[in-house]
Write an enzyme that holds these catalytic residues in place. Structure first.
Site, short mmCIF file in Angstrom:
data_model
loop_
_atom_site.label_atom_id
_atom_site.label_comp_id
_atom_site.label_asym_id
_atom_site.label_seq_id
_atom_site.Cartn_x
_atom_site.Cartn_y
_atom_site.Cartn_z
N CYS A 54 0.85 -1.19 0.00
CA CYS A 54 0.00 0.00 0.00
C CYS A 54 0.88 1.23 0.00
CB CYS A 54 -0.97 0.00 1.17
SG CYS A 54 -0.41 -0.90 2.59
N LYS A 58 3.76 -9.78 4.08
CA LYS A 58 3.26 -10.17 2.75
C LYS A 58 3.92 -9.33 1.67
CE LYS A 58 -1.02 -10.94 0.25
NZ LYS A 58 -2.47 -11.08 0.41
N GLY A 68 -5.41 -14.63 -9.57
CA GLY A 68 -5.99 -15.80 -10.23
C GLY A 68 -4.96 -16.59 -11.03
C1 LIG Z 1 -10.82 -8.66 -4.21
C2 LIG Z 1 -9.46 -8.79 -3.60
C3 LIG Z 1 -9.15 -8.09 -2.43
C4 LIG Z 1 -7.88 -8.21 -1.85
N1 LIG Z 1 -7.61 -7.54 -0.68
C5 LIG Z 1 -6.39 -7.71 -0.08
C6 LIG Z 1 -6.10 -7.08 1.17
O1 LIG Z 1 -6.93 -6.39 1.76
N2 LIG Z 1 -4.86 -7.27 1.71
C7 LIG Z 1 -3.91 -8.05 1.09
O2 LIG Z 1 -2.81 -8.20 1.63
N3 LIG Z 1 -4.18 -8.68 -0.06
C8 LIG Z 1 -5.38 -8.53 -0.66
N4 LIG Z 1 -5.65 -9.19 -1.85
C9 LIG Z 1 -4.63 -10.07 -2.44
C10 LIG Z 1 -4.90 -11.54 -2.09
O3 LIG Z 1 -4.87 -11.76 -0.70
C11 LIG Z 1 -3.87 -12.47 -2.78
O4 LIG Z 1 -2.57 -12.14 -2.35
C12 LIG Z 1 -3.91 -12.37 -4.29
O5 LIG Z 1 -5.23 -12.23 -4.75
C13 LIG Z 1 -3.25 -13.59 -4.98
O6 LIG Z 1 -3.93 -14.78 -4.70
P1 LIG Z 1 -5.06 -15.41 -5.67
O7 LIG Z 1 -4.51 -15.37 -7.06
O8 LIG Z 1 -5.31 -16.78 -5.14
O9 LIG Z 1 -6.27 -14.52 -5.54
C14 LIG Z 1 -6.91 -9.06 -2.46
C15 LIG Z 1 -7.23 -9.76 -3.63
C16 LIG Z 1 -8.49 -9.66 -4.19
C17 LIG Z 1 -8.79 -10.44 -5.45
#
Ligand SMILES: Cc1cc2nc3c(=O)[nH]c(=O)nc-3n(C[C@H](O)[C@H](O)[C@H](O)COP(=O)(O)O)c2cc1C
Length: 309
Positions: free
Chosen positions: A132, A167, A219
């Protein structure tokens, strides 16, 4: 066939199995209670939480892509006090650790969040989102510079006794440099990856699809990037990794563990299949039984063994 050990340890946090949820994709957990038994999860990682309530970015703030999605939610959340008052008590009733994902505008924000959550009963660990913008430094993301990522980590470390999982953002040139910086600053574990910066354009309106223009890509499209980074970081530092980025099924999850993840988080998959976490857990169990694996920890980093013989 003897019993299978699924328990793993993520930087001091004991999890009954390696399957958890990716922040921002599982709400505050309870939204998924109609679909799954939440106590079967290894841990629940909740929505990103900030000191003050946030409304998030203007809409449209989500878009589908051919192999995943773009989002620019902008950390919509009720703020840490409301989280502790309204959302934590029911979460505490679930027999699984709750990991709170924290975000801030300044290093001080992170320190304050850590000390507030340190007092909160029922918070098992903190996941520190460094993707962020540092508002004080003019918007450059904490997670793109080793020095600011380390400063955030130190601020959290000094204000909590709980395990600190940092993270990492994939939007960097050398992920191992970021990993080393935050481990040296006191991270107990690393989570990777967060979303990759992307965009889409609507050719009818001739405008960017998202109101924010740019968004985070998640994704299946990002899985190869995530696997590569976990593989690299596993070799560079010696703290456990929470792996995520495009895990849609148990085969994906197992590949992440073989690359070096101690535990895995399911994100975008929750939107297409609210039972994805359970399907993945069952698939890991089946794989272990089929392959004669007695302890899931045997999988962690096993893809590196060809290098050591
Ligand atoms: C709608 C959405 C909201 C997210 N909000 C956060 C968040 O608040 N904090 C964070 O560290 N990561 C956030 N992420 C990232 C996810 O935690 C994750 O790291 C990322 O989507 C990769 O994993 P995936 O491909 O399985 O979704 C968000 C992702 C999505 C899709």
């Amino acid at each position: 066939m003897g019993s299978l050990n699924l328990q793993v340890n993520l930087g001091g946090l004991t999890m009954k199995n390696p399957v958890t949820t990716a922040s921002g994709t599982f709400g505050f957990g309870l939204e998924f209670a109609p679909f799954i038994d939440l106590s079967r999860l290894g841990a629940i990682v909740v929505k990103g939480t900030t000191l003050e309530p946030r409304e998030g970015n203007p809409t449209p703030r989500m878009a589908e892509t051919p192999a995943g999605m773009l989002n620019a939610i902008g950390l919509q959340n009720p703020g840490v006090e409301a989280f502790i008052r309204d959302y934590l008590p029911p979460l505490r009733q679930i027999d699984t650790p709750v990991i709170v994902n924290v975000s801030g505008n300044s290093v001080e924000d992170y320190g304050r969040l850590a000390s507030i959550l340190d007092e909160a009963d029922g918070v098992a660990a903190l996941e520190v989102n460094i993707s962020c913008p540092n508002v004080k430094e003019g918007g450059i993301q904490f997670g793109t510079l080793p020095a600011s990522a380390a400063a955030v980590t130190r601020a959290v470390r000094e204000n909590t006794q709980k395990p600190v999982i940092v993270k990492l953002s994939p939007n960097v040139t050398d992920i191992t440099e970021m990993a080393r910086a935050v481990v040296d600053a006191g991270a107990d574990a690393l989570a990777l990856i967060n979303t990759l910066l992307g965009m889409d354009i609507d050719i009818c309106t001739r405008r960017p699809v998202l109101a924010n223009i740019f968004g985070g890509l998640s994704g299946p499209a990002i899985k190869p990037v995530a696997l590569r980074m976990i593989y690299q970081v596993y070799r560079a530092v010696h703290v456990p990794i929470l792996g995520m980025g495009g895990i849609m099924n148990s085969q994906d999850a197992i590949a992440f563990m073989l690359a070096g993840a101690t535990a895995i988080a399911v994100g975008t998959a929750n939107f297409t299949n609210p039972r994805a976490t359970m399907d993945i857990l069952e698939g890991i169990e089946e794989y272990c039984c089929r392959e004669g694996v007695r302890d899931v920890n045997e999988l962690i980093g096993a893809a590196h063994s060809h290098l050591t013989g």
